[in-house]
Write a protein that holds these residues in place. Structure first.
Motif, short mmCIF file in Angstrom:
data_model
loop_
_atom_site.label_atom_id
_atom_site.label_comp_id
_atom_site.label_asym_id
_atom_site.label_seq_id
_atom_site.Cartn_x
_atom_site.Cartn_y
_atom_site.Cartn_z
N CYS A 131 16.37 14.33 -0.35
CA CYS A 131 15.73 13.01 -0.46
C CYS A 131 16.48 12.14 -1.47
O CYS A 131 16.80 12.59 -2.56
CB CYS A 131 14.28 13.15 -0.93
SG CYS A 131 13.25 14.09 0.19
N ALA A 132 16.73 10.90 -1.10
CA ALA A 132 17.52 10.05 -1.97
C ALA A 132 16.76 8.83 -2.48
O ALA A 132 17.12 8.24 -3.48
CB ALA A 132 18.78 9.58 -1.25
N ASP A 133 15.71 8.44 -1.77
CA ASP A 133 15.01 7.20 -2.14
C ASP A 133 13.54 7.32 -1.74
O ASP A 133 13.21 7.59 -0.59
CB ASP A 133 15.68 6.03 -1.44
CG ASP A 133 14.83 4.77 -1.51
OD1 ASP A 133 14.02 4.65 -2.43
OD2 ASP A 133 15.00 3.91 -0.62
N ALA A 144 0.44 11.40 1.08
CA ALA A 144 -1.02 11.23 1.17
C ALA A 144 -1.75 12.36 0.45
O ALA A 144 -2.59 12.11 -0.41
CB ALA A 144 -1.45 11.20 2.64
N GLU A 145 -1.37 13.59 0.75
CA GLU A 145 -2.14 14.74 0.27
C GLU A 145 -1.96 15.01 -1.22
O GLU A 145 -2.76 15.68 -1.85
CB GLU A 145 -1.76 16.01 1.03
CG GLU A 145 -1.79 15.88 2.53
CD GLU A 145 -0.50 15.26 3.06
OE1 GLU A 145 0.57 15.77 2.74
OE2 GLU A 145 -0.58 14.24 3.77
N VAL A 147 0.84 -1.20 0.00
CA VAL A 147 0.00 0.00 0.00
C VAL A 147 0.88 1.25 0.00
O VAL A 147 0.60 2.23 -0.72
CB VAL A 147 -0.95 -0.01 1.21
CG1 VAL A 147 -1.77 1.27 1.24
CG2 VAL A 147 -1.88 -1.21 1.15
N THR A 148 1.96 1.21 0.76
CA THR A 148 2.92 2.33 0.76
C THR A 148 3.52 2.51 -0.63
O THR A 148 3.62 3.63 -1.14
CB THR A 148 4.05 2.06 1.77
OG1 THR A 148 3.47 1.93 3.06
CG2 THR A 148 5.06 3.19 1.77
N VAL A 149 3.93 1.42 -1.23
CA VAL A 149 4.53 1.50 -2.56
C VAL A 149 3.54 2.16 -3.53
O VAL A 149 3.90 3.05 -4.31
CB VAL A 149 4.93 0.10 -3.07
CG1 VAL A 149 5.43 0.18 -4.51
CG2 VAL A 149 5.97 -0.52 -2.18
N LEU A 150 2.29 1.77 -3.45
CA LEU A 150 1.28 2.37 -4.33
C LEU A 150 1.13 3.86 -4.08
O LEU A 150 1.00 4.65 -5.01
CB LEU A 150 -0.06 1.66 -4.15
CG LEU A 150 -0.13 0.28 -4.82
CD1 LEU A 150 -1.37 -0.47 -4.39
CD2 LEU A 150 -0.12 0.44 -6.33
N ALA A 187 9.15 7.72 2.20
CA ALA A 187 7.76 7.52 2.57
C ALA A 187 7.62 7.15 4.04
O ALA A 187 6.58 7.39 4.65
CB ALA A 187 7.13 6.43 1.70
N ASP A 188 8.70 6.58 4.64
CA ASP A 188 8.63 6.19 6.04
C ASP A 188 9.29 7.20 6.97
O ASP A 188 9.24 7.07 8.18
CB ASP A 188 9.32 4.82 6.23
CG ASP A 188 8.51 3.70 5.62
OD1 ASP A 188 7.26 3.84 5.59
OD2 ASP A 188 9.11 2.71 5.17
#
Lengths: 146, 146
Positions: free
Chosen positions: B119-121, B136-137, A48-51, B126-127
């Motif tokens: 940001c590199a990856d 998300a937004e 879900v994160t990847v998406l 995302a984490d």
DNA sequence: GGTAAACCTGTACCCAGGTACCGTATGCAA
DNA sequence: TTGCATACGGTACCTGGGTACAGGTTTACC
């Protein structure tokens, strides 16, 4: 030891069509997941994160091919290879977005000029010296990839 | 009493592919021209102007369907019918273009933030709470027609 | 009157990013 | 064990704006 998520659950959680999951798998954006004995897909929970990452990168202007490369680049040597990493690609993409902004700015100005001049009919305008619409020069955009 | 232009001449003068002429004819953007006895098209000389107008309008962000309506609107009562004329449509289109400009501005700002934050990856970002990328937004654009 | 270039129609294909449909198989609960 | 939701693979279709190709005429020039 979690059993994994089924396609419907992943699609609902990420807000995409479940056909889109299979499409991304074909495109190489999603790894082929485990399967049940019967052949149904079982996704790891971070799918879900990847998406969400994919959708965010698309929003930033990256094509699916570019997103695939970004994910790939991050996978097997995060942070190394400065020419092909997220930083370099983001810089390139920023330049593209800025070019498009400039171009759209010209478009907006032209529309405003047409409004201000009271243009009423395109064909008439094309023959009138008062019309601000640049029928000849408008042909190609600022950067030649519109 | 001019004999008219053939497809090749029109296409060359307007800088379009000659298949495009037939495509526009099918789409209703170009009227069906006269024909020679053998069936070859003979265009009036102002066809080149019409093509330039079409290209200019496309550049301004109008779709071919919209261009067709604009040409149609201009054809049979130029200037009347204030709600459906060029002015009204240009105003609408300007609003769309401005929305897209705003949206692209957000995109550009986000890319700049990602560059500034180093940001590199994507997946790592995302984490991470330090990453400025709004996973998300970022989902939907300013006006819901991207 | 021969020949080459231009043109004709119709159909298929291109790009990206999906979406829909079909007929069959599986998963799970009562 | 039956019934229904869900998922499967494969293929076709969608949008928008064209482009390409095949196979057959027509026109123009010498």
């Amino acid at each position: 030891m979690t059993a994994g998520l089924r396609t419907g659950a992943v699609a609902a959680a990420a807000g995409v069509n479940l056909q889109t999951l299979r499409y991304y798998e074909r495109r190489g954006l999603l790894a082929e997941p485990e399967r049940t004995l019967g052949g149904h897909r079982l996704y790891p929970t971070d799918t879900v994160t990847v998406l969400r990452v994919i959708k965010a990168a698309q929003r930033l202007g990256f094509t699916l091919d570019e997103v695939g490369e970004l994910l790939e680049a991050g996978r097997h040597r995060p942070g190394r290879r400065p020419d092909r990493g997220l930083q370099a690609r983001a810089a390139t993409k920023l330049a593209e977005v800025e070019a498009k902004l400039t171009d759209l700015g010209v478009i907006a100005d032209t529309l405003r000029a047409a409004l201000a001049a009271g243009c009423a009919d395109l064909i008439t305008c094309a023959d009138s010296p008062h019309c601000p619409l640049p029928f000849a020069e408008l042909a190609q955009p600022a950067s030649s990839r519109p």
